[in-house]
Design a protein around this motif. Sequence first.
Motif, short mmCIF file in Angstrom:
data_model
loop_
_atom_site.label_atom_id
_atom_site.label_comp_id
_atom_site.label_asym_id
_atom_site.label_seq_id
_atom_site.Cartn_x
_atom_site.Cartn_y
_atom_site.Cartn_z
N GLY A 1 6.69 17.86 -6.76
CA GLY A 1 7.55 16.91 -7.44
C GLY A 1 7.81 15.67 -6.62
N ARG A 2 7.91 15.84 -5.31
CA ARG A 2 8.22 14.70 -4.44
C ARG A 2 7.01 13.86 -4.11
N TYR A 3 5.83 14.47 -4.06
CA TYR A 3 4.67 13.78 -3.53
C TYR A 3 3.58 13.43 -4.54
N SER A 4 3.45 14.19 -5.63
CA SER A 4 2.30 14.02 -6.50
C SER A 4 2.21 12.63 -7.11
N HIS A 5 3.32 12.14 -7.68
CA HIS A 5 3.31 10.84 -8.35
C HIS A 5 4.15 9.80 -7.61
N LYS A 6 4.31 10.02 -6.32
CA LYS A 6 5.09 9.10 -5.51
C LYS A 6 4.34 7.77 -5.37
N ILE A 7 5.09 6.67 -5.30
CA ILE A 7 4.48 5.36 -5.11
C ILE A 7 5.04 4.73 -3.84
N ALA A 8 4.52 3.56 -3.49
CA ALA A 8 4.87 2.93 -2.22
C ALA A 8 6.38 2.76 -2.04
N ILE A 9 7.07 2.36 -3.09
CA ILE A 9 8.52 2.20 -3.00
C ILE A 9 9.11 2.37 -4.40
N THR A 10 10.24 3.04 -4.48
CA THR A 10 10.91 3.24 -5.76
C THR A 10 12.14 2.35 -5.84
N LYS A 11 12.66 2.19 -7.05
CA LYS A 11 13.82 1.32 -7.24
C LYS A 11 15.05 1.83 -6.50
N HIS A 12 15.10 3.14 -6.22
CA HIS A 12 16.27 3.72 -5.55
C HIS A 12 16.37 3.29 -4.09
N ARG A 13 15.24 2.85 -3.52
CA ARG A 13 15.26 2.40 -2.12
C ARG A 13 15.61 0.93 -1.99
N ILE A 14 15.58 0.18 -3.08
CA ILE A 14 15.90 -1.24 -3.04
C ILE A 14 17.42 -1.41 -2.94
N MET B 1 -5.13 17.81 -3.41
CA MET B 1 -4.94 16.70 -2.47
C MET B 1 -4.32 15.50 -3.18
N VAL B 2 -3.42 14.84 -2.46
CA VAL B 2 -2.77 13.63 -2.98
C VAL B 2 -2.92 12.52 -1.96
N LEU B 3 -3.43 11.37 -2.39
CA LEU B 3 -3.60 10.23 -1.50
C LEU B 3 -2.32 9.42 -1.41
N HIS B 4 -1.89 9.13 -0.18
CA HIS B 4 -0.83 8.17 0.08
C HIS B 4 -1.40 7.09 0.99
N THR B 5 -0.95 5.87 0.82
CA THR B 5 -1.49 4.77 1.63
C THR B 5 -0.42 4.04 2.42
N LYS C 1 -9.03 0.21 -9.40
CA LYS C 1 -9.00 0.49 -10.83
C LYS C 1 -9.62 1.85 -11.14
N ARG C 2 -8.88 2.67 -11.89
CA ARG C 2 -9.31 4.01 -12.34
C ARG C 2 -9.59 4.97 -11.18
N PHE C 3 -9.08 4.68 -10.00
CA PHE C 3 -9.28 5.58 -8.87
C PHE C 3 -8.34 6.78 -9.01
N THR C 4 -8.88 7.99 -8.84
CA THR C 4 -8.11 9.22 -8.98
C THR C 4 -7.44 9.55 -7.65
N LYS C 5 -6.11 9.55 -7.63
CA LYS C 5 -5.38 9.77 -6.38
C LYS C 5 -4.98 11.23 -6.18
N PHE D 1 0.40 -0.21 6.04
CA PHE D 1 -0.80 0.44 5.52
C PHE D 1 -1.12 1.66 6.37
N HIS D 2 -1.07 2.84 5.77
CA HIS D 2 -1.25 4.09 6.52
C HIS D 2 -1.91 5.13 5.61
N PRO D 3 -3.22 5.02 5.38
CA PRO D 3 -3.90 5.94 4.47
C PRO D 3 -3.92 7.37 5.02
N HIS D 4 -3.57 8.34 4.19
CA HIS D 4 -3.61 9.74 4.56
C HIS D 4 -3.58 10.59 3.30
N VAL D 5 -4.00 11.84 3.41
CA VAL D 5 -3.94 12.75 2.26
C VAL D 5 -3.06 13.94 2.59
#
Length: 390
Positions: A239-252, A138-142, A294-298, A149-153
Amino acid sequence: MNDLQRVFLEASTKGFNAYSKGVFDQLTRCHTAKMGYHRLRCDDTTCRKEQFQYHSCGNRHCPNCGGLKREQWIDNRMSELLPTPYYHLVFTLPHEFNPLIIRNRKVLFKLLFDAASQTILNHGRMPNYLGADCGITMVLHTWGQQLNFHPHVHCIVTGGGFDGQKWVQAKRVKDNFLFPEKSLSKMYKGIFLKRIQKMELQTQGLDLGNIVNEVDKKRWNVYAKAPFGGPSQVVEYLGRYSHKIAITKHRIVSVTDTHVNFRYKDYADGDKTKIKPMLRDEFLRRFEMHILPKRFTKIRHYGFMQNHGKRTRLQQIRQYLQLKPITQMVQLPVAIRMLEKYGKDIFKCPCCTHGRLRIINTVRYFKTQTQDIKEIERIINAKNKASPFG
């Protein structure tokens, strides 16, 4: 320092908590002299060119970092794949919970994980569905596409399972879903609502009873998607979802004195890509909502994939299926991974092309005054610009 980092720098003057400010500070310092640097020199005696390389911050929320960590994580997961269908499930929460979750992120994110995983495990243990424990990642996205704000796994679930002694083959190999969405939704909703009413939560200005009554009337969204086409699709997804963050530099797209402009996908309009202009203050506010506790496992694992005893269980399963044992995980150095993935030898001198770059000095972290750091950056940037490395 780039334009986006200058926006992050403004966070120090906002009313964020100390931990969030610390994260913003790290993002601001990434790849600048404040993070320290390597000083490299070509070992060819006729070349001897030098290059300065700023360190990255390594923060998991950084739009610039994490690529190589993601690749290593995917390699580790590749060795654990089994010859069984893999399914993609998504568990969401009603938006009425958002104010409550923002006040209680750590405990309610964990409840989201617990309710979703228990729902999948309960269904898997039913004899008419599988009769064994599935393997779950499971991977948490928020976030949503516009940083709302849209929390889901997101869940990757095996079609087959392990009953503690033997491997149980998938019973729905030819079906386009693992478990019925309606049944998943009903159980997930029941588990979450039962547990949340027993928790001690920060509810200032909120009526928990009223929120529960409102969401109890709704059908909770659980998406049980079609199985992946094969291991390659599973890895692509990871690869696309595991370490994804809210926004990447490529979208700016651009940063102005007043706005941050970024790309987003409008799902309500045929998945068209559009540009979203957002005030800098609002951009910071939304970005901060997605800074994890802090230290939350996503990224978490359940069923026969849970961390405790996982390797032993996987070896048992592979032995039962007459597969080769799991290979030992190898932590590849950055230089080798860059060479494998991008064909770039980071220690090959780009000036003479046959010498090797050697680290002759490393500065870990600057504690000097701001004016001193700016002067150091100016000197290093000038040298890099004049160098063929730059």
